[in-house]
Write a protein that holds these residues in place. Structure first.
Motif, mmCIF file in Angstrom:
data_model
loop_
_atom_site.group_PDB
_atom_site.id
_atom_site.type_symbol
_atom_site.label_atom_id
_atom_site.label_comp_id
_atom_site.label_asym_id
_atom_site.label_seq_id
_atom_site.Cartn_x
_atom_site.Cartn_y
_atom_site.Cartn_z
ATOM 1 N N LEU A 40 1.071 -1.341 0.233
ATOM 2 C CA LEU A 40 0.000 -0.196 -0.191
ATOM 3 C C LEU A 40 0.951 1.184 0.060
ATOM 4 O O LEU A 40 0.355 2.277 -0.743
ATOM 5 C CB LEU A 40 -1.153 -0.340 0.892
ATOM 6 N N GLU A 41 1.745 1.474 0.757
ATOM 7 C CA GLU A 41 2.434 2.709 0.883
ATOM 8 C C GLU A 41 3.584 2.435 -0.324
ATOM 9 O O GLU A 41 3.554 3.122 -0.631
ATOM 10 C CB GLU A 41 3.723 2.056 1.516
ATOM 11 N N LEU A 42 3.932 1.487 -0.843
ATOM 12 C CA LEU A 42 4.623 1.382 -2.748
ATOM 13 C C LEU A 42 3.974 2.128 -3.165
ATOM 14 O O LEU A 42 4.147 3.123 -4.240
ATOM 15 C CB LEU A 42 4.911 -0.190 -2.919
ATOM 16 N N ALA A 43 2.556 1.716 -3.694
ATOM 17 C CA ALA A 43 1.409 2.183 -4.057
ATOM 18 C C ALA A 43 1.176 4.072 -4.109
ATOM 19 O O ALA A 43 0.945 4.589 -5.075
ATOM 20 C CB ALA A 43 0.422 1.278 -4.455
ATOM 21 N N GLU A 44 1.303 4.062 -3.063
ATOM 22 C CA GLU A 44 0.591 5.774 -2.740
ATOM 23 C C GLU A 44 2.077 6.023 -2.719
ATOM 24 O O GLU A 44 1.618 7.313 -3.695
ATOM 25 C CB GLU A 44 0.413 5.628 -1.508
ATOM 26 N N TYR A 45 3.066 5.835 -2.828
ATOM 27 C CA TYR A 45 4.506 6.806 -3.286
ATOM 28 C C TYR A 45 4.778 6.978 -4.632
ATOM 29 O O TYR A 45 4.525 7.649 -5.247
ATOM 30 C CB TYR A 45 5.335 5.668 -2.720
ATOM 31 N N VAL A 46 4.181 5.579 -5.346
ATOM 32 C CA VAL A 46 4.034 6.138 -6.770
ATOM 33 C C VAL A 46 3.071 6.837 -7.592
ATOM 34 O O VAL A 46 3.419 7.510 -8.098
ATOM 35 C CB VAL A 46 4.024 4.383 -7.377
#
Ligand code: MN
Ligand code: MN
Length: 310
Positions: A40-46
């Motif tokens: 989830l954090e990686l997706a939001e970062y992207v």
């Protein structure tokens, strides 16, 4: 001799800007991906980073792990983290004014999958070199399959690259990952995504019952919808037409996660949504993918998503 240039300058420029953004974010995401990192954090970062760089996500970032080949994006309350020893595909889309860049990278946290990644990466490099105006699409598939087989793996036969149109990720033409003679169309002016998938398994993917990615089927559904449902459709259509979205982006329209899911179910029941099921390799085997977008303009071939690559 100067050849006639078919795509307007501002269109080419938007494709190039979208490509540069997608490439920067792809490289940053690949560096951040590590065992234990929250999907989830990686997706939001992207997705935040695409916007910060002046683009919009063309689709929710796909983070597909191991035998999952494509179409997994984190849920609103996703608790998954990148597993130890895993193979992680990060597939990113950015657009400027509807002009799309689509690019993917695979990272592996076990040395035994390095060659699987290399097979897909080399297939993409060779395929890109083979693209030129007038070349038939199946010829690209020949290069992809030969390269992947030379490493002892199989391409995924039922996944393909594709032509790209304005606000359209798949604009109707397929670029096969094997010499499929039914892809007899010829490359001309426009944008295309080339995406070889390599697998240790059967070479086929299948749908699962899990869906994390949706798109509007139409902006004028005939069924009776609530005021709120009509507003959701109006706002999504205005911003992104039928480009895909995840449940995460509908958070402003409901109080709770369950509320968002109920909204999506209702839109789907009323025929307003297309769904993209999560795709898995049929034997549960590992899958690697690399992808670039290119633009053909006259006799020029521009790979828009190359920037920043190691
Ligand atoms: Mn992609
Ligand atoms: Mn693609």
């Amino acid at each position: 001799m100067v050849s006639p240039v078919a795509l307007p300058d501002d269109v080419v420029e938007k494709y190039i800007r979208a490509g540069r953004i997608a490439a920067i974010v792809r490289e940053e995401a690949a560096r951040r991906a590590e065992p234990g990192v929250s999907l989830l954090e990686l997706a939001e970062y992207v997705e935040d980073r695409i916007r910060e760089l002046g683009g919009e996500p063309a689709f929710p970032v796909n983070i597909s792990i191991n035998h999952v080949a494509a179409h997994y994006t984190p849920l609103l309350d996703d608790e998954l983290v990148i597993p130890e020893e895993s193979v992680v595909k990060i597939d990113i889309g950015a657009h400027i004014d509807g002009y799309i860049a689509d690019t993917a990278v695979t990272v592996a946290f076990n040395e035994k999958y390095i060659e699987l990644l290399e097979a897909a990466r080399e297939a993409l490099e060779k395929a890109l070199r083979a693209v030129e105006p007038g070349r038939k699409a199946w010829e690209i598939g020949y290069v992809v399959e030969e390269t992947i087989k030379s490493h002892g793996y199989k391409p995924i036969y039922n996944l393909t690259g594709h032509s790209i149109g304005r606000y359209m990720i798949h604009a109707g033409k397929s670029i096969p990952n094997y010499p499929d003679r039914s892809a007899g169309w010829v490359f001309g002016d426009g944008a295309y995504a080339i995406e070889p998938f390599a697998t240790t398994g059967s070479g086929y993917v299948r749908d699962t019952s899990l869906v994390t990615i949706y798109a509007l089927r139409t902006n004028r559904p005939r069924a009776r919808l609530s005021i709120r449902e009509k507003r959701v459709i109006r706002e999504i259509w205005m911003k992104r037409r039928s480009l895909p979205f995840p449940e995460r982006w509908l958070k402003p329209y409901a109080e709770t996660v369950e509320g968002v899911r109920a909204l999506i179910r209702s839109l789907f029941r009323h025929g307003a949504l297309i769904i993209y099921p999560v795709l898995v390799e049929t034997r549960g085997s590992m899958v690697a993918q690399f992808e670039h977008t290119l633009v053909i303009n006259g006799d020029e071939v521009i790979v828009t998503t190359k920037y920043g690559e190691q």
